[in-house]
Design a protein around this motif. Structure first.
Motif, PDB file in Angstrom:
ATOM      1  N   LEU A 180      73.090  34.194  10.343  1.00 39.77           N
ATOM      2  CA  LEU A 180      73.983  34.118  11.501  1.00 39.77           C
ATOM      3  C   LEU A 180      75.194  33.244  11.196  1.00 39.77           C
ATOM      4  O   LEU A 180      76.332  33.577  11.553  1.00 39.77           O
ATOM      5  CB  LEU A 180      73.235  33.555  12.721  1.00 39.77           C
ATOM      6  CG  LEU A 180      72.228  34.483  13.385  1.00 39.77           C
ATOM      7  CD1 LEU A 180      71.503  33.747  14.512  1.00 39.77           C
ATOM      8  CD2 LEU A 180      72.906  35.732  13.934  1.00 39.77           C
ATOM      9  N   SER A 181      74.953  32.107  10.537  1.00 39.02           N
ATOM     10  CA  SER A 181      76.075  31.225  10.206  1.00 39.02           C
ATOM     11  C   SER A 181      77.031  31.925   9.249  1.00 39.02           C
ATOM     12  O   SER A 181      78.250  31.748   9.337  1.00 39.02           O
ATOM     13  CB  SER A 181      75.576  29.909   9.602  1.00 39.02           C
ATOM     14  OG  SER A 181      74.856  30.130   8.410  1.00 39.02           O
ATOM     15  N   ALA A 207      82.284  31.506  17.063  1.00 43.62           N
ATOM     16  CA  ALA A 207      82.254  30.509  15.990  1.00 43.62           C
ATOM     17  C   ALA A 207      83.017  29.254  16.400  1.00 43.62           C
ATOM     18  O   ALA A 207      82.578  28.130  16.136  1.00 43.62           O
ATOM     19  CB  ALA A 207      82.853  31.099  14.713  1.00 43.62           C
ATOM     20  N   GLU A 208      84.146  29.442  17.065  1.00 50.07           N
ATOM     21  CA  GLU A 208      84.935  28.291  17.515  1.00 50.07           C
ATOM     22  C   GLU A 208      84.195  27.520  18.602  1.00 50.07           C
ATOM     23  O   GLU A 208      84.230  26.281  18.633  1.00 50.07           O
ATOM     24  CB  GLU A 208      86.293  28.778  18.039  1.00 50.07           C
ATOM     25  CG  GLU A 208      87.210  27.676  18.551  1.00 50.07           C
ATOM     26  CD  GLU A 208      87.628  26.682  17.475  1.00 50.07           C
ATOM     27  OE1 GLU A 208      88.064  25.569  17.845  1.00 50.07           O
ATOM     28  OE2 GLU A 208      87.524  26.997  16.278  1.00 50.07           O
ATOM     29  N   LEU A 209      83.504  28.236  19.471  1.00 53.75           N
ATOM     30  CA  LEU A 209      82.705  27.597  20.515  1.00 53.75           C
ATOM     31  C   LEU A 209      81.622  26.731  19.886  1.00 53.75           C
ATOM     32  O   LEU A 209      81.400  25.576  20.296  1.00 53.75           O
ATOM     33  CB  LEU A 209      82.071  28.679  21.401  1.00 53.75           C
ATOM     34  CG  LEU A 209      81.344  28.227  22.673  1.00 53.75           C
ATOM     35  CD1 LEU A 209      82.346  27.673  23.676  1.00 53.75           C
ATOM     36  CD2 LEU A 209      80.593  29.405  23.287  1.00 53.75           C
ATOM     37  N   GLN A 210      80.950  27.254  18.877  1.00 56.27           N
ATOM     38  CA  GLN A 210      79.916  26.511  18.165  1.00 56.27           C
ATOM     39  C   GLN A 210      80.504  25.265  17.512  1.00 56.27           C
ATOM     40  O   GLN A 210      79.928  24.172  17.582  1.00 56.27           O
ATOM     41  CB  GLN A 210      79.275  27.404  17.106  1.00 56.27           C
ATOM     42  CG  GLN A 210      78.186  26.723  16.292  1.00 56.27           C
ATOM     43  CD  GLN A 210      77.765  27.554  15.088  1.00 56.27           C
ATOM     44  OE1 GLN A 210      78.603  28.049  14.328  1.00 56.27           O
ATOM     45  NE2 GLN A 210      76.469  27.736  14.920  1.00 56.27           N
ATOM     46  N   SER A 211      81.676  25.420  16.896  1.00 52.38           N
ATOM     47  CA  SER A 211      82.320  24.301  16.220  1.00 52.38           C
ATOM     48  C   SER A 211      82.701  23.209  17.209  1.00 52.38           C
ATOM     49  O   SER A 211      82.470  22.023  16.970  1.00 52.38           O
ATOM     50  CB  SER A 211      83.569  24.795  15.477  1.00 52.38           C
ATOM     51  OG  SER A 211      84.252  23.727  14.867  1.00 52.38           O
ATOM     52  N   GLU A 245      81.770  17.909  19.770  1.00 52.68           N
ATOM     53  CA  GLU A 245      81.516  17.090  20.969  1.00 52.68           C
ATOM     54  C   GLU A 245      80.353  16.133  20.738  1.00 52.68           C
ATOM     55  O   GLU A 245      80.367  14.998  21.211  1.00 52.68           O
ATOM     56  CB  GLU A 245      81.189  17.992  22.170  1.00 52.68           C
ATOM     57  CG  GLU A 245      82.409  18.577  22.846  1.00 52.68           C
ATOM     58  CD  GLU A 245      82.021  19.418  24.045  1.00 52.68           C
ATOM     59  OE1 GLU A 245      80.815  19.526  24.344  1.00 52.68           O
ATOM     60  OE2 GLU A 245      82.933  19.957  24.691  1.00 52.68           O
ATOM     61  N   GLU A 246      79.322  16.614  20.031  1.00 50.85           N
ATOM     62  CA  GLU A 246      78.145  15.797  19.794  1.00 50.85           C
ATOM     63  C   GLU A 246      78.481  14.538  19.001  1.00 50.85           C
ATOM     64  O   GLU A 246      77.922  13.474  19.241  1.00 50.85           O
ATOM     65  CB  GLU A 246      77.076  16.607  19.047  1.00 50.85           C
ATOM     66  CG  GLU A 246      76.371  17.634  19.919  1.00 50.85           C
ATOM     67  CD  GLU A 246      75.697  16.988  21.119  1.00 50.85           C
ATOM     68  OE1 GLU A 246      74.896  16.059  20.919  1.00 50.85           O
ATOM     69  OE2 GLU A 246      75.992  17.407  22.251  1.00 50.85           O
ATOM     70  N   ILE A 247      79.408  14.657  18.037  1.00 51.67           N
ATOM     71  CA  ILE A 247      79.747  13.471  17.259  1.00 51.67           C
ATOM     72  C   ILE A 247      80.889  12.678  17.890  1.00 51.67           C
ATOM     73  O   ILE A 247      81.168  11.555  17.466  1.00 51.67           O
ATOM     74  CB  ILE A 247      80.070  13.810  15.778  1.00 51.67           C
ATOM     75  CG1 ILE A 247      81.275  14.725  15.659  1.00 51.67           C
ATOM     76  CG2 ILE A 247      78.855  14.398  15.099  1.00 51.67           C
ATOM     77  CD1 ILE A 247      81.730  14.930  14.220  1.00 51.67           C
ATOM     78  N   GLU A 279      80.592  23.519   9.531  1.00 48.53           N
ATOM     79  CA  GLU A 279      82.022  23.683   9.303  1.00 48.53           C
ATOM     80  C   GLU A 279      82.349  24.198   7.903  1.00 48.53           C
ATOM     81  O   GLU A 279      83.296  24.966   7.727  1.00 48.53           O
ATOM     82  CB  GLU A 279      82.735  22.341   9.517  1.00 48.53           C
ATOM     83  CG  GLU A 279      82.832  21.901  10.966  1.00 48.53           C
ATOM     84  CD  GLU A 279      83.783  22.770  11.763  1.00 48.53           C
ATOM     85  OE1 GLU A 279      84.991  22.743  11.483  1.00 48.53           O
ATOM     86  OE2 GLU A 279      83.312  23.494  12.667  1.00 48.53           O
ATOM     87  N   LEU A 280      81.569  23.779   6.905  1.00 47.60           N
ATOM     88  CA  LEU A 280      82.018  23.989   5.531  1.00 47.60           C
ATOM     89  C   LEU A 280      81.086  24.783   4.612  1.00 47.60           C
ATOM     90  O   LEU A 280      81.509  25.167   3.523  1.00 47.60           O
ATOM     91  CB  LEU A 280      82.303  22.628   4.870  1.00 47.60           C
ATOM     92  CG  LEU A 280      83.605  21.951   5.300  1.00 47.60           C
ATOM     93  CD1 LEU A 280      83.667  20.534   4.746  1.00 47.60           C
ATOM     94  CD2 LEU A 280      84.804  22.745   4.830  1.00 47.60           C
ATOM     95  N   GLN A 281      79.830  25.009   4.994  1.00 51.64           N
ATOM     96  CA  GLN A 281      78.903  25.583   4.023  1.00 51.64           C
ATOM     97  C   GLN A 281      79.308  26.981   3.544  1.00 51.64           C
ATOM     98  O   GLN A 281      78.976  27.378   2.424  1.00 51.64           O
ATOM     99  CB  GLN A 281      77.480  25.609   4.579  1.00 51.64           C
ATOM    100  CG  GLN A 281      77.271  26.560   5.756  1.00 51.64           C
ATOM    101  CD  GLN A 281      75.819  26.614   6.181  1.00 51.64           C
ATOM    102  OE1 GLN A 281      74.927  26.362   5.388  1.00 51.64           O
ATOM    103  NE2 GLN A 281      75.575  26.944   7.438  1.00 51.64           N
ATOM    104  N   HIS A 282      80.042  27.732   4.379  1.00 50.55           N
ATOM    105  CA  HIS A 282      80.418  29.088   3.977  1.00 50.55           C
ATOM    106  C   HIS A 282      81.901  29.212   3.624  1.00 50.55           C
ATOM    107  O   HIS A 282      82.391  30.320   3.404  1.00 50.55           O
ATOM    108  CB  HIS A 282      80.082  30.080   5.098  1.00 50.55           C
ATOM    109  CG  HIS A 282      78.616  30.196   5.372  1.00 50.55           C
ATOM    110  ND1 HIS A 282      77.727  30.747   4.477  1.00 50.55           N
ATOM    111  CD2 HIS A 282      77.877  29.803   6.439  1.00 50.55           C
ATOM    112  CE1 HIS A 282      76.496  30.707   4.987  1.00 50.55           C
ATOM    113  NE2 HIS A 282      76.565  30.137   6.165  1.00 50.55           N
ATOM    114  N   GLU A 283      82.601  28.089   3.561  1.00 53.13           N
ATOM    115  CA  GLU A 283      84.026  28.114   3.230  1.00 53.13           C
ATOM    116  C   GLU A 283      84.209  28.591   1.787  1.00 53.13           C
ATOM    117  O   GLU A 283      83.603  28.055   0.858  1.00 53.13           O
ATOM    118  CB  GLU A 283      84.616  26.709   3.397  1.00 53.13           C
ATOM    119  CG  GLU A 283      86.080  26.594   3.075  1.00 53.13           C
ATOM    120  CD  GLU A 283      86.984  27.371   4.018  1.00 53.13           C
ATOM    121  OE1 GLU A 283      88.013  27.892   3.537  1.00 53.13           O
ATOM    122  OE2 GLU A 283      86.650  27.482   5.214  1.00 53.13           O
TER     123      GLU A 283
END
Length: 237
Positions: free
Chosen positions: A68-69, A97-101, A106-108, A127-131
């Protein structure tokens, strides 16, 4: 032969419509947690593609991008190559994807980043694992170690992102940051720090130290997870 009253029998429902109803019922009765990954993707596609069997589309997406990611991080140019995915559906997936990001960010933002370590690691990985290209970012923190900004400071090829320590220092001063966490990715998936990564980190620390700005950590993200320089003993307390 005619039919009674001159009416024709109603056309039978497409086979996939019954599948949609069963999947929707499972979602409503048991909750989203009861669904497999490809089921969740199907439910999303059902909303965006109302008059088509979306199960093959969901399977094709999961096969092509692996998770999914991976689907949510996939470039638009690759997504639209999947039969059934056009510009509109691609745009909706990008919005998810932007909503998830934003939710992860917000959590941090709510709590000090260095005391919300699991949320921070999850955010960095998402944010970065699939970049596909190497990307260098900095999380700028205030005196309470709360996030001021997450900024991309450099892009590179698959194995090199140019980083300029004095530019990082300038931006930290502009934001009145007291500390920061360095973040970049290894598109290869192997998150082992290279000698260049270690030397660059030391150079950044040396530039920021006289300014009273602390580097808490340097995180490397990839499909294999996230590696922390501090945990690995590469940044001393």
């Amino acid at each position: 032969m005619g039919h009674a009253g001159g009416r024709r029998p109603a056309d039978p429902k497409p086979h996939w419509q019954g599948h949609r109803e069963r999947l929707r019922g499972k979602l409503l009765k048991r909750g989203a947690g009861a669904l497999e990954d490809y089921d969740v993707l199907e439910v999303i596609l059902m909303a965006f593609i109302p008059r088509r069997n979306v199960k093959p589309i969901a399977k094709a997406l999961m096969t092509r991008f692996g998770s999914l990611s991976g689907v949510l991080a996939a470039p638009s140019t690759d997504l639209v190559k999947i039969d059934g995915i056009g510009e509109t559906v691609d745009a909706y997936l990008k919005a998810i994807a932007e909503l998830q990001s934003r939710a992860s960010r917000e959590e941090i933002r709510k709590r000090p980043a260095i005391s919300s370590w699991s949320a921070l690691m999850s955010y960095v990985r998402k944010e970065l694992q699939h970049e596909g290209r190497e990307q260098f970012r900095a999380l700028f923190l205030d005196r309470k170690n709360q996030l001021i900004a997450d900024e991309v400071l450099g892009h590179g090829t698959v194995d090199h992102a140019p980083v300029y320590p004095r530019e990082i220092a300038r931006r930290a001063l502009e934001l009145q940051a007291s500390s920061l966490i360095l973040v970049h990715n290894h598109p290869s998936g192997d998150t082992t720090p290279s000698r260049a990564d270690i030397d660059m980190t030391r150079e950044i620390i040396n530039v920021l130290y006289p300014l009273g700005i602390t580097v808490h950590d340097h995180l490397i993200a990839g499909t294999g997870g996230v590696t922390s320089f501090r945990t690995a003993g590469l940044i001393l307390p």
